[in-house]
Scaffold this active site. Sequence first.
Site, mmCIF file in Angstrom:
data_model
loop_
_atom_site.group_PDB
_atom_site.id
_atom_site.type_symbol
_atom_site.label_atom_id
_atom_site.label_comp_id
_atom_site.label_asym_id
_atom_site.label_seq_id
_atom_site.Cartn_x
_atom_site.Cartn_y
_atom_site.Cartn_z
ATOM 1 N N GLU A 94 0.864 -1.200 0.000
ATOM 2 C CA GLU A 94 0.000 0.000 0.000
ATOM 3 C C GLU A 94 0.898 1.247 0.000
ATOM 4 O OE1 GLU A 94 -3.602 0.819 0.030
ATOM 5 O OE2 GLU A 94 -2.395 2.587 -0.381
ATOM 6 N N ASP A 143 -8.974 1.197 -6.965
ATOM 7 C CA ASP A 143 -9.398 2.533 -7.424
ATOM 8 C C ASP A 143 -10.231 2.393 -8.696
ATOM 9 O OD1 ASP A 143 -8.080 3.874 -5.343
ATOM 10 O OD2 ASP A 143 -6.179 3.783 -6.424
ATOM 11 N N ASP A 179 -17.411 -2.516 -6.252
ATOM 12 C CA ASP A 179 -18.811 -2.081 -6.270
ATOM 13 C C ASP A 179 -19.141 -1.390 -7.593
ATOM 14 O OD1 ASP A 179 -16.886 -0.165 -5.399
ATOM 15 O OD2 ASP A 179 -18.515 1.223 -4.966
ATOM 16 N N THR A 216 -14.459 -4.079 4.257
ATOM 17 C CA THR A 216 -13.373 -3.086 4.325
ATOM 18 C C THR A 216 -13.981 -1.695 4.394
ATOM 19 O OG1 THR A 216 -13.279 -2.804 1.940
ATOM 20 C CG2 THR A 216 -11.947 -4.587 2.883
ATOM 21 N N ARG A 217 -13.133 -0.711 4.619
ATOM 22 C CA ARG A 217 -13.620 0.679 4.709
ATOM 23 C C ARG A 217 -14.314 1.108 3.421
ATOM 24 N NH1 ARG A 217 -10.408 5.409 6.484
ATOM 25 N NH2 ARG A 217 -9.108 4.914 4.701
ATOM 26 N N GLU A 219 -15.753 -0.856 1.252
ATOM 27 C CA GLU A 219 -17.034 -1.545 1.098
ATOM 28 C C GLU A 219 -18.103 -0.861 1.954
ATOM 29 O OE1 GLU A 219 -17.880 -5.844 0.368
ATOM 30 O OE2 GLU A 219 -18.349 -5.786 2.503
HETATM 31 C C1 LIG Z 1 -10.226 2.429 -3.155
HETATM 32 S S1 LIG Z 1 -8.884 2.031 -2.099
HETATM 33 C C2 LIG Z 1 -9.416 0.518 -1.315
HETATM 34 C C3 LIG Z 1 -8.655 0.232 -0.057
HETATM 35 C C4 LIG Z 1 -9.035 -1.080 0.666
HETATM 36 N N1 LIG Z 1 -8.678 -2.247 -0.136
HETATM 37 C C5 LIG Z 1 -10.497 -1.124 1.036
HETATM 38 O O1 LIG Z 1 -11.244 -1.937 0.462
HETATM 39 O O2 LIG Z 1 -10.901 -0.333 1.916
HETATM 40 C C6 LIG Z 1 -7.669 1.445 -3.247
HETATM 41 C C7 LIG Z 1 -6.284 1.353 -2.633
HETATM 42 O O3 LIG Z 1 -5.374 0.786 -3.568
HETATM 43 C C8 LIG Z 1 -4.117 1.409 -3.402
HETATM 44 N N2 LIG Z 1 -3.341 1.223 -4.633
HETATM 45 C C9 LIG Z 1 -3.569 1.792 -5.839
HETATM 46 N N3 LIG Z 1 -2.616 1.424 -6.724
HETATM 47 C C10 LIG Z 1 -1.784 0.587 -6.044
HETATM 48 C C11 LIG Z 1 -0.584 -0.108 -6.407
HETATM 49 N N4 LIG Z 1 -0.074 -0.015 -7.637
HETATM 50 N N5 LIG Z 1 0.028 -0.850 -5.466
HETATM 51 C C12 LIG Z 1 -0.492 -0.954 -4.215
HETATM 52 N N6 LIG Z 1 -1.608 -0.317 -3.826
HETATM 53 C C13 LIG Z 1 -2.242 0.450 -4.723
HETATM 54 C C14 LIG Z 1 -4.487 2.857 -3.109
HETATM 55 O O4 LIG Z 1 -3.438 3.556 -2.440
HETATM 56 C C15 LIG Z 1 -5.714 2.708 -2.241
HETATM 57 O O5 LIG Z 1 -5.420 2.681 -0.865
#
Ligand SMILES: C[S@@+](CC[C@H](N)C(=O)[O-])C[C@H]1O[C@@H](n2cnc3c(N)ncnc32)[C@H](O)[C@@H]1O
Length: 237
Positions: A94, A143, A179, A216-217, A219
């Site tokens: 992360e 993302d 989602d 998760t947060r 979700e």
């Molecule tokens: C929308 S958040 C979801 C976080 C968590 N999995 C949750 O469900 O609450 C997406 C996460 O993916 C991470 N992320 C994006 N690209 C990434 C990469 N190349 N390597 C590792 N993490 C990455 C972002 O920093 C972000 O915290």
Amino acid sequence: MKSDHHPSGAPWRNFYGRFKGKGLRKSQEVFLDEDLDQLSPGPVGWDVNPDRTPLDLESLFGGKPVWLEIGFGGGEHLVHQAASNPDVGLIGAEPYINGVAMLLGKIRDAGVGNLAVHPGDVRNLFDVLPEASISRAFLLYPDPWPKKRHHRRRFVTEEHIAPLARVLKPGAIFRVATDIPDYVRQTLQEVPRQGFEWLAETPTDWNTPWPDWISTRYEEKALREDRTPHYLTFRKL
Ligand SMILES: C[S@@+](CC[C@H](N)C(=O)[O-])C[C@H]1O[C@@H](n2cnc3c(N)ncnc32)[C@H](O)[C@@H]1O
């Protein structure tokens, strides 16, 4: 070919140094330094390994199967899996520094010792993971990149899934939760192209969470905003 997503190749301490005064509370900075020093087995990835020597997972986790969570956010799912599966070694990647700080708090509270952190882009970790070394991978609420012209930045593209496929063992499970209906579409289109089969009935259907799931947060946010979670399971061929 080696990728180069972390331009400095700096040791992890310098990686944190770059964030000083940029949104982290003082206590979190100290917390990160102290906890990452004490964390067993500690941070992994080529930021801490600029020569990119392949990771020795045997000595990191004593021969346990190794699971990987990509983009663990606040770390709730990662710590839950580590606590529920003491016979597995978990690696979480992360780049979001506050997320790493939150994870460290949860590791401390749960007292888990079978978890390693890569505080950065998972692509740098892929560069140092041995081929066919990971038994399970999680990509939870990646993302969404909702604009069409940004779809190629989504994680479920060849750039990310091909190196993931390389490090997964044949038969390894890859779980994706999202989602976003169009993310489901792209995942079902792209992931099988990189040598995976979709297990459409695992769990029973794509709106049923896995039996060992905790929300998760992201979700929780999706549910509050009335979006429907989808759970997809793939097997590496
Ligand atoms: C929308 S958040 C979801 C976080 C968590 N999995 C949750 O469900 O609450 C997406 C996460 O993916 C991470 N992320 C994006 N690209 C990434 C990469 N190349 N390597 C590792 N993490 C990455 C972002 O920093 C972000 O915290």
